[in-house]
Design an enzyme around this catalytic site. Structure first.
Site, PDB file in Angstrom:
ATOM      1  N   PRO A 222     -12.507  -7.228   0.023  1.00  0.00           N
ATOM      2  CA  PRO A 222     -13.151  -5.915  -0.111  1.00  0.00           C
ATOM      3  C   PRO A 222     -12.602  -5.200  -1.353  1.00  0.00           C
ATOM      4  O   PRO A 222     -11.467  -4.733  -1.353  1.00  0.00           O
ATOM      5  CB  PRO A 222     -12.763  -5.192   1.182  1.00  0.00           C
ATOM      6  CG  PRO A 222     -11.498  -5.854   1.625  1.00  0.00           C
ATOM      7  CD  PRO A 222     -11.548  -7.267   1.143  1.00  0.00           C
ATOM      8  N   ASP A 396      -7.682  -5.100  -4.069  1.00  0.00           N
ATOM      9  CA  ASP A 396      -7.964  -5.676  -2.754  1.00  0.00           C
ATOM     10  C   ASP A 396      -7.625  -4.601  -1.725  1.00  0.00           C
ATOM     11  O   ASP A 396      -6.449  -4.300  -1.493  1.00  0.00           O
ATOM     12  CB  ASP A 396      -7.105  -6.926  -2.556  1.00  0.00           C
ATOM     13  CG  ASP A 396      -7.378  -7.631  -1.225  1.00  0.00           C
ATOM     14  OD1 ASP A 396      -7.990  -7.011  -0.328  1.00  0.00           O
ATOM     15  OD2 ASP A 396      -6.963  -8.788  -1.065  1.00  0.00           O
ATOM     16  N   HIS A 397      -8.665  -4.017  -1.114  1.00  0.00           N
ATOM     17  CA  HIS A 397      -8.455  -2.876  -0.223  1.00  0.00           C
ATOM     18  C   HIS A 397      -7.748  -3.268   1.072  1.00  0.00           C
ATOM     19  O   HIS A 397      -7.280  -2.390   1.820  1.00  0.00           O
ATOM     20  CB  HIS A 397      -9.797  -2.210   0.097  1.00  0.00           C
ATOM     21  CG  HIS A 397      -9.723  -0.713   0.165  1.00  0.00           C
ATOM     22  ND1 HIS A 397      -8.538  -0.028   0.281  1.00  0.00           N
ATOM     23  CD2 HIS A 397     -10.697   0.236   0.143  1.00  0.00           C
ATOM     24  CE1 HIS A 397      -8.768   1.269   0.326  1.00  0.00           C
ATOM     25  NE2 HIS A 397     -10.070   1.465   0.237  1.00  0.00           N
ATOM     26  N   ARG A 398      -7.632  -4.566   1.362  1.00  0.00           N
ATOM     27  CA  ARG A 398      -6.858  -4.998   2.527  1.00  0.00           C
ATOM     28  C   ARG A 398      -5.369  -4.802   2.285  1.00  0.00           C
ATOM     29  O   ARG A 398      -4.597  -4.591   3.222  1.00  0.00           O
ATOM     30  CB  ARG A 398      -7.131  -6.481   2.828  1.00  0.00           C
ATOM     31  CG  ARG A 398      -8.571  -6.825   3.132  1.00  0.00           C
ATOM     32  CD  ARG A 398      -8.768  -8.335   3.190  1.00  0.00           C
ATOM     33  NE  ARG A 398      -8.389  -8.966   1.927  1.00  0.00           N
ATOM     34  CZ  ARG A 398      -8.431 -10.284   1.716  1.00  0.00           C
ATOM     35  NH1 ARG A 398      -8.822 -11.095   2.697  1.00  0.00           N
ATOM     36  NH2 ARG A 398      -8.081 -10.788   0.543  1.00  0.00           N
ATOM     37  N   VAL A 400      -4.084  -2.913  -0.706  1.00  0.00           N
ATOM     38  CA  VAL A 400      -3.767  -1.728  -1.511  1.00  0.00           C
ATOM     39  C   VAL A 400      -4.622  -0.555  -1.048  1.00  0.00           C
ATOM     40  O   VAL A 400      -5.859  -0.630  -1.084  1.00  0.00           O
ATOM     41  CB  VAL A 400      -4.012  -2.000  -3.006  1.00  0.00           C
ATOM     42  CG1 VAL A 400      -3.688  -0.757  -3.831  1.00  0.00           C
ATOM     43  CG2 VAL A 400      -3.183  -3.194  -3.486  1.00  0.00           C
TER      44      VAL A 400
END
Length: 424
Positions: A222, A396-398, A400
Site C-alpha cells: 500500500p 510502504d504504509h504497512r 511507515v
C-alpha cells in the site's frame, strides 16, 4: 576423467539464466580463472570463470539458450591425459530435455487443438498469420491458436514447423506435439492488433524480473505518496564551489550525488523510515544503503552506495560513476545491486517535473526526484524567482506512518536547502 561444467548460481536468487555467449570453443584449453561464458541472470550479464583446468571436449548448451536451470550441464571438460574426442555429453543435460513437456502432463491438459476450427470446419486465423503460414509452408490445421477464441496469430506460426500435420488427423498419442507448438508466453488473454506494422521482441531475463517485481510491489504494497518543493539554489552554489576545489582530481560532483547523501543523512535522522516490513516483524536498519536507479539498455537496475551517510561526497561521486558505467555494460556483481535500505530515482535530466516511483521491495521507501527549474517562489517573505525541484517520497504504509514519512521529507528539504550539513 571428464569434468562436467554446470550452470552456476551467480546470485542467491538465481534459479535459471540465459547462456548469452560462449567465450571458448570445443578444443580450447582452459585453466582456472579463464573466462568461459557470459551468462544473463535476472539482474545482469555476468562473466563465468573456469574453476578446473582441461580441454573443452563438448559444449552441451548452445549460446543464446535461455531458461537454463542452475545445475544443468552446459559443457564437458576433458581431464588431464583424456582424449577430448572420446568424451560424450550427458543426454539428460540437453536443453530440449529440460523444456520438453511430459506426454502424460500434456495429455491430461485441456485439448485446445480443435479450437482454431470455426463453423464450417474453417480454421480461424488472422490475415497476417495466413500469409506467413503460406510463405513458410505451415498447415494451419496443425497449429494451436493462442489468440482470442483460439484464433491463430503470428506468434503461433513463427513457432510452428513447416508442413505440420493437421492436429485433427493425428492419433491421440500425438496430442503433446500439437500442444507444444503453442507459445507459453502468449496466453489467450493477451491480444494485440496484428494488422498494425510491428515486431515482437522476446523479453530478457532482466525485463521479466522488472515486470514481476513491479507487479508484486503494486499489488502487495500500500503506497502513500508525499511531495515537497525544495529550493536548490544553495545546493547548486555549494556544488560549484566543491567542484572548483576538486579540479584536477578527476571528480565532478553531480546534483544526484548530493541528493544521495541527503537522503542517507535524512534516513539516519528519521530511522522510522529506514525499515522493512516483514510480515509480523519490522526490520530496523542502523545504516543507510541507498539503491540508485540506473537506466541500462536491458532495463532498470539499482546499484547501491553503502553507508552513504558516513562517506564523503567525492567518494559517493566516484562510486556512482563506476557503478553506473558497469551497470550499463551489464557487469555488476550481485553484492553491488542486491540489498539496500531505500532507493532514489532521478528523472530530472529528462525534464520530468514530478512523478511517483514504485517502491523497490523489500525496501519501505523510494525518493522520486524531478527537474530543478526556475519558478516564482517566496524567499524571505517576498515573491522572487528560485530554482526549485519537486521530490516525492513513496512509502510502504504497512511499515511507515504518514507522519513519519512527512518528517523524513521535512528533514530532507532542510538538508538540501541548507546543504553545509552534507559536509559534516
Amino acid at each position: 576423467m571428464s569434468i562436467e561444467i554446470k550452470m552456476p548460481a551467480l546470485s542467491p536468487t538465481m534459479e535459471e539464466g540465459t547462456l548469452a555467449r560462449w567465450l571458448v570453443k570445443e578444443g580450447d584449453t582452459v585453466k582456472a580463472g579463464d573466462l568461459m561464458a557470459e551468462i544473463e541472470t535476472d539482474k545482469a550479464t555476468m562473466e563465468f570463470e573456469a574453476v578446473d583446468e582441461g580441454v573443452i571436449a563438448k559444449i552441451v548448451v548452445a549460446e543464446g539458450t535461455d531458461g537454463v536451470k542452475v545445475g544443468t550441464v552446459i559443457a564437458v571438460l576433458a581431464g588431464e591425459g583424456e582424449d577430448a574426442g572420446s568424451v560424450s555429453a550427458p543426454k539428460a543435460a540437453t536443453p530440449k530435455a529440460e523444456v520438453a513437456p511430459a506426454p502424460a502432463a500434456a495429455a491430461s491438459a485441456p485439448a485446445p487443438a480443435a479450437a482454431p476450427k470455426a463453423d464450417g470446419d474453417r480454421v480461424k486465423a488472422s490475415p497476417l498469420a495466413r500469409r506467413i503460414a503460406a510463405e513458410k509452408g505451415v498447415d494451419l490445421a496443425g497449429v494451436t491458436g493462442s489468440g482470442p477464441n483460439g484464433r491463430i496469430v503470428k506468434a503461433d506460426i513463427e513457432s510452428a514447423k513447416p508442413g505440420a500435420a493437421p492436429a485433427v488427423a493425428a492419433p491421440a498419442a500425438a496430442a503433446p506435439a500439437a500442444t507444444a507448438t503453442a507459445p507459453a508466453a502468449a496466453p489467450a488473454s493477451v491480444w494485440y492488433d496484428e494488422s498494425i506494422p510491428h515486431e515482437v521482441e522476446k523479453l530478457s531475463n532482466i525485463r521479466k524480473t522488472i515486470a514481476r517485481r513491479l507487479t508484486e510491489a503494486k499489488q502487495t504494497i500500500p503506497h502513500i505518496y508525499l511531495t515537497v518543493d525544495i529550493q536548490l539554489d544553495a545546493l547548486l552554489k555549494l556544488r560549484g564551489q566543491l567542484n572548483k576545489s576538486l579540479e584536477g582530481r578527476g571528480v565532478k560532483l553531480s546534483v544526484n550525488d548530493m541528493l544521495i547523501k541527503a537522503l542517507a543523512v535524512a534516513l539516519t535522522q528519521v530511522p522510522k523510515c529506514n525499515v522493512t516490513f516483514a510480515g509480523d516483524k519490522l526490520v530496523k536498519y542502523s545504516r543507510a544503503d541507498i539503491s540508485v536507479a540506473v537506466s541500462t539498455p536491458t532495463g532498470l537496475i539499482t546499484p547501491i552506495i553503502r553507508d552513504a551517510a558516513s562517506i564523503g561526497l567525492a567518494s559517493i561521486s566516484t562510486q556512482m560513476k563506476e557503478l553506473a558505467d558497469r551497470a550499463k555494460e551489464g557487469k555488476l556483481q550481485p553484492h553491488e545491486y542486491q540489498g539496500g535500505t531505500a532507493s532514489i530515482s532521478n528523472m530530472g535530466m529528462f525534464g520530468i517535473k514530478q512523478f511517483d516511483a514504485v517502491i523497490n521491495p523489500p525496501q519501505a521507501m523510494i525518493l522520486a526526484v524531478g527537474a530543478g527549474e526556475k519558478r516564482p517562489y517566496i524567499v524571505d517573505d517576498a515573491l522572487g524567482v528560485a530554482t526549485v525541484m519537486s521530490a516525492t517520497g513513496s512509502f510502504d504504509h504497512r511499515a511507515v506512518d504518514g507522519a513519519d514519512g512527512a518528517e523524513l521529507m521535512k528533514v530532507l528539504k532542510a538538508l538540501i536547502e541548507s546543504p553545509m550539513g552534507l559536509l559534516a
